[in-house]
Design an enzyme around this catalytic site. Sequence first.
Site, short mmCIF file in Angstrom:
data_model
loop_
_atom_site.label_atom_id
_atom_site.label_comp_id
_atom_site.label_asym_id
_atom_site.label_seq_id
_atom_site.Cartn_x
_atom_site.Cartn_y
_atom_site.Cartn_z
N ALA A 1 4.17 3.84 0.87
CA ALA A 1 4.92 4.30 2.05
C ALA A 1 5.98 3.23 2.36
O ALA A 1 6.07 2.70 3.47
CB ALA A 1 4.01 4.56 3.25
N LEU A 2 6.76 2.95 1.35
CA LEU A 2 7.67 1.79 1.40
C LEU A 2 8.80 1.96 2.40
O LEU A 2 9.34 3.05 2.56
CB LEU A 2 8.26 1.55 0.00
N GLN B 1 -2.76 -12.03 8.22
CA GLN B 1 -3.03 -11.78 6.80
C GLN B 1 -2.35 -12.86 5.94
O GLN B 1 -2.94 -13.38 4.99
CB GLN B 1 -2.50 -10.41 6.42
N MET C 1 0.85 -1.19 0.00
CA MET C 1 0.00 0.00 0.00
C MET C 1 0.89 1.25 0.00
O MET C 1 0.48 2.32 0.42
CB MET C 1 -0.94 -0.01 1.21
N GLY D 1 11.28 -3.18 5.06
CA GLY D 1 10.53 -4.44 5.08
C GLY D 1 10.00 -4.75 3.68
O GLY D 1 10.15 -5.87 3.17
N HIS D 2 9.38 -3.73 3.05
CA HIS D 2 8.88 -3.94 1.68
C HIS D 2 10.03 -4.27 0.73
O HIS D 2 9.92 -5.15 -0.13
CB HIS D 2 8.21 -2.66 1.15
N SER E 1 6.70 -0.48 9.73
CA SER E 1 5.33 -0.37 9.27
C SER E 1 5.15 1.01 8.65
O SER E 1 5.76 1.99 9.12
CB SER E 1 4.37 -0.52 10.46
N SER E 2 4.32 1.08 7.63
CA SER E 2 4.06 2.39 7.02
C SER E 2 3.44 3.33 8.05
O SER E 2 3.62 4.54 7.99
CB SER E 2 3.13 2.23 5.83
#
Length: 282
Positions: free
Chosen positions: A32-33, A155, A30, A36-37, A187-188
């Site tokens: 806001a990298l 998730q 989603m 982690g992404h 986290s974003s």
Amino acid sequence: MVIFTEQNVLSSHLSLLTNDNKTIGFVPTMGALHEGHLSLMKEALKENDSVIVSIFVNPTQFNNKEDLEKYPRTLASDIEKIKMLHKDILIYAPSVEDIYLKDIVSEHFNYDGLETKMEGKHRTGHFDGVGTIIKRFFEIIQPQKAYFGEKDFQQLQIVKKLVAKHNLPVCIIGCPIFREKNGLAMSSRNERLSPKAREKAAIIYQTLLAAKTQFQTKSAKEVTQIVSNVFEKHPDFNLEYFEIADEETLSTCVRKSKTKKYRGFIAVYIENIRLIDNISLY
Ligand code: PAF
């Protein structure tokens, strides 16, 4: 680097790759990298010929309007970060209309009860929204592999269940949690914390580590009480839940079984921002 905003254009491009027998790895985000992404993308780059990253703030998975409105949107810098990682990563950044046309509604899913636990209990409709967008992305992109972070462990299990129940031809890969120096899970949403709160939020992981040690000798109920006492002493935090649950079924651990793998799951508010984290207890 190619950025797609329309599913038809993307699908035609991807079918060229598939016709050429290229494997496609998919990383849904989603935006806001953070690191982690990027770690998911690195894993995908290792294992596939082509990698596609989606950047889409999915409205149907937000149970809270304010959370949706305030969710960080940083498309330009996200694109830069991806470009820096690898010039050939494809980006799909659709509009809400491209995905949902006029009806911004979720499909309803039955995940054999996984959806009624923890996040599902506290965020009504959240996993219907996640299932809707992920299924749609899988239909559009048809990846061989898709990558999800273990920070959202529930998730991850739900997406595996979705794939199994709908016989979707994609392999789901779970990747380890990335943490800031003080242990806070990346986290974003961390972007929205004040520097002070970001520092204080280190207590979340510290408490999870302590819970892991305690769980070696104490019952799940006792450990849950200890965690709850920690947050009661800190007026900046509002603990929504801490649960020790079976990794597979996500059912709360009542009596420990040697044959099961347990995890501690937490959701906590600080500065009105909801943070989640989890830790394996074996
Ligand atoms: O984990 C997330 O960021 C989202 O839930 C996902 C998987 C990209 C679906 O919108």
